[in-house]
Write an enzyme that holds these catalytic residues in place. Sequence first.
Site, PDB file in Angstrom:
ATOM      1  CG  ASP A   7      33.202  39.893  50.130  1.00  0.00           C
ATOM      2  OD1 ASP A   7      34.170  40.120  49.381  1.00  0.00           O
ATOM      3  OD2 ASP A   7      33.300  39.219  51.168  1.00  0.00           O
ATOM      4  CD  GLU A  68      37.072  41.979  47.688  1.00  0.00           C
ATOM      5  OE1 GLU A  68      37.764  40.963  47.574  1.00  0.00           O
ATOM      6  OE2 GLU A  68      36.546  42.355  48.756  1.00  0.00           O
ATOM      7  CG  ASP A 141      32.075  36.321  53.750  1.00  0.00           C
ATOM      8  OD1 ASP A 141      32.920  36.137  52.860  1.00  0.00           O
ATOM      9  OD2 ASP A 141      32.048  35.677  54.815  1.00  0.00           O
TER      10      ASP A 141
END
Length: 197
Positions: A7, A68, A141
């Site tokens: 992330d 991501e 996260d």
Amino acid sequence: MRVIGIDPGLTRLGVGIVASEGSRKLTFEHVEVLTSPAGAELPARLHQLGTSLERLFDGEKPDAIAIERVFAQQNLPSVMGVAQISGIVMYLAAERGIPVAMYTPNEVKAAVTGYGAADKAQVTNMVTRLLGLAAPPRPADAADALALAIVHAWHLGRGGAPDRQRQSLAPAGETPAQRAWREAEAKGGRARRGPRA
């Protein structure tokens, strides 16, 4: 098959690692959140995070990396930071011959919870259940990174190409994650909300 989920972010960068046995059975291996000081110069921050990522990639030797996908936001500085870190991840992965897959936040939410607009708490809850963790991974996260790793491990377990760039994540029928989410909502007396179109 070991998958690292990332992330990306300049201030907090989530890293989650899961192992897959070729099916939907997953094993939790590691999670952490890398940080860099907000007040430092950008090159120093990128170097600090890049060095930490190099250490992880070389030590953990993943078979694949899921990151991501940069997503349109109104906060341009935040988007730029995510893009810069994503570039470092892809560069380091390419140097090591590790295939990289990219997923949008909605793809990950839909695959893990069965609902593309799930909030962070819902994602964290499902990641905790799917990996059989004793406590939810914190901060968000960390949970997001594990969710990315889970989704890509599932994709590879279904025979997906390691270098996947973009394909539909909609599986045939109800996934174990969707079933677990539906059962959790039923126990709580809430009507199940399906994914939005």
